[in-house]
Enzyme design. Structure first.
Site, PDB file in Angstrom:
ATOM      1  CE  LYS A  33       0.032  -0.179   4.970  1.00  0.00           C
ATOM      2  NZ  LYS A  33      -0.822  -1.009   6.082  1.00  0.00           N
ATOM      3  NE  ARG A 126      -6.689   0.172  10.546  1.00  0.00           N
ATOM      4  CZ  ARG A 126      -5.511   0.205  10.022  1.00  0.00           C
ATOM      5  NH1 ARG A 126      -4.866   1.239   9.710  1.00  0.00           N
ATOM      6  NH2 ARG A 126      -4.904  -0.934   9.428  1.00  0.00           N
ATOM      7  CE1 TYR A 236      14.627  30.830   3.723  1.00  0.00           C
ATOM      8  CE2 TYR A 236      14.252  28.362   3.584  1.00  0.00           C
ATOM      9  CZ  TYR A 236      14.318  29.431   3.080  1.00  0.00           C
ATOM     10  OH  TYR A 236      13.904  29.661   1.650  1.00  0.00           O
ATOM     11  CG  MET A 284      10.392  22.699  -0.407  1.00  0.00           C
ATOM     12  SD  MET A 284       9.309  23.910  -1.387  1.00  0.00           S
ATOM     13  CE  MET A 284       8.622  24.715  -0.129  1.00  0.00           C
TER      14      MET A 284
HETATM   15  C1  LIG Z   1       0.186  -2.169   6.762  1.00  0.00           C
HETATM   16  C2  LIG Z   1      -0.492  -3.268   7.103  1.00  0.00           C
HETATM   17  C3  LIG Z   1       0.135  -4.507   7.290  1.00  0.00           C
HETATM   18  C4  LIG Z   1       1.837  -4.521   7.345  1.00  0.00           C
HETATM   19  O1  LIG Z   1       2.165  -3.872   8.280  1.00  0.00           O
HETATM   20  P1  LIG Z   1       3.933  -4.019   8.725  1.00  0.00           P
HETATM   21  O2  LIG Z   1       4.062  -3.540   9.979  1.00  0.00           O
HETATM   22  O3  LIG Z   1       4.339  -3.188   7.570  1.00  0.00           O
HETATM   23  O4  LIG Z   1       4.229  -5.483   8.467  1.00  0.00           O
HETATM   24  C5  LIG Z   1      -0.547  -5.558   7.553  1.00  0.00           C
HETATM   25  N1  LIG Z   1      -1.824  -5.679   7.686  1.00  0.00           N
HETATM   26  C6  LIG Z   1      -2.604  -4.608   7.616  1.00  0.00           C
HETATM   27  C7  LIG Z   1      -4.005  -4.374   7.710  1.00  0.00           C
HETATM   28  C8  LIG Z   1      -1.964  -3.370   7.341  1.00  0.00           C
HETATM   29  O5  LIG Z   1      -2.811  -2.203   7.234  1.00  0.00           O
END
Ligand SMILES: *Cc1c(COP(=O)(O)O)cnc(C)c1O
Length: 338
Positions: A33, A126, A236, A284
């Site tokens: 992701k 969640r 800065y 930046m």
């Molecule tokens: C991001 C995520 C993972 C992976 O977690 P890591 O700590 O990067 O291994 C697994 N399951 C869900 C539902 C996630 O959102």
């Protein structure tokens, strides 16, 4: 030609995957992701698609899944973030597997003949059903997520809740709960592990029992080196004043590239393995470092993350987590697959 590079070492990535597989004895769902945690989803996905230890990829939303299919990913793709009305056709068209975590997701999928997986909220607070068993012959798997994998007591409670739910199902092909840190629990009833961070060799805890090594190196070029006299202010807001004649290097990497401003006057970068301190405020597009006592020249590389410092180390100094640091890496950093 690029001024900043994220180098992805394929051999380390593959070794980390083999180690995770060997440790857990389970095939891996690779979580890609958010552009594969900022590393570059397309580059990483095509590598993963060829490895036999990887049985599926997981993304957050349908758009990310479509992008992976468009570059030719063949393996199963799980969409962790559920299905909203209007998205369901894309799941069919691009052969994506929805992770259903709400009744409304099921409604959106009504009448569609595709496999689905059901997410349970065993304590993450969640996404996920609490304990409702979904009687639907499209269900091929169930999953849950640990909220605090470093907390053994709470994780065990979550694992117990998950197995109680699992007992209501028969013949599932996928049962998964362990993230990178979660693999330490070696949950006996899961079929897969679902990991992201550890793929890149970032250890989720100090005594991580899986042997993984850094697969990423982040570096940027020096744009300028000059000696500033004593009492000269750097960057800065004049937060750094030289106390002696100082060889100041300007590195082509700033907070817009992902180097948090909170690391100003705090963190070190590395020149040929030698630490060089960040001085003055990070800007930046550029960061100043103290190159006194080095022979660094314009055009030389400065290491930001690599053998000397991990994303986890740098994140700690910035008061955040490696996930946030990595996903903030800008698109103008060239991704190089080694
Ligand atoms: C991001 C995520 C993972 C992976 O977690 P890591 O700590 O990067 O291994 C697994 N399951 C869900 C539902 C996630 O959102």
């Amino acid at each position: 030609m690029s001024r900043a590079e994220l180098r992805i070492r394929v051999s380390s990535l593959e070794n980390n995957i083999k180690s995770l597989y060997r440790f857990s004895q389970k095939p891996i769902i690779a979580v890609l992701k958010a552009n594969a945690y900022g590393v570059g989803a397309l580059q990483v996905a095509l590598l993963m698609d060829k490895l036999e230890e990887i049985s599926a990829l997981a993304v957050a939303c349908v758009e990310e899944g479509i992008d992976l299919r468009k570059v030719g990913v063949k393996k199963k793709i799980l969409v962790l973030g559920g299905v909203l009305k209007g998205e369901e056709k894309a799941f069919v068209e691009y052969n994506l597997t929805p992770v259903v975590s709400h009744k409304e997701h099921l409604k959106a999928l009504a009448g569609l003949n595709i496999p689905i997986q059901i997410k349970y909220d065993t304590g993450m607070g969640r996404l996920g059903f609490l304990e409702e068993v979904i009687k639907d012959n499209r269900v091929e798997g169930i999953l849950s997520h640990l909220s605090s994998p470093l907390d053994e007591e709470y994780s065990k409670l979550q694992i117990e809740r998950f197995v109680k739910i699992l007992n209501h199902y028969r013949g599932l092909k996928y049962v998964h709960m362990e993230s990178s840190a979660g693999v330490v629990y070696r949950i006996p009833f899961t079929t897969h592990i679902r990991v992201g961070l550890a793929l890149y060799g970032e250890k989720p805890m100090p005594n991580y029992p899986v042997s993984i090594t850094p697969a990423l190196e982040l570096r940027a070029k020096i744009l300028s080196v000059k000696t500033l006299p004593t009492g000269f202010s750097v960057s800065y807001s004049r937060t750094y004043i030289t106390e002696k004649p100082t060889r100041v290097g300007v590195v082509a990497f700033g907070y817009a590239d992902g180097l948090m401003k909170s690391l100003s006057n705090k963190a070190y970068l590395f020149y040929k393995g030698k630490p060089v301190k960040i001085i003055g405020n990070i800007t930046m597009d550029m960061t100043m470092v103290d190159l006194t006592n080095t022979d660094a020249q314009v055009g030389d590389w400065i290491e930001i993350v690599g053998q000397n410092q991990s994303f986890t180390d740098l994140a700690k100094l910035a008061g955040t987590i490696p996930y946030e640091l990595m996903t903030n890496l800008s698109s103008r950093i060239r991704r190089v697959v080694l």
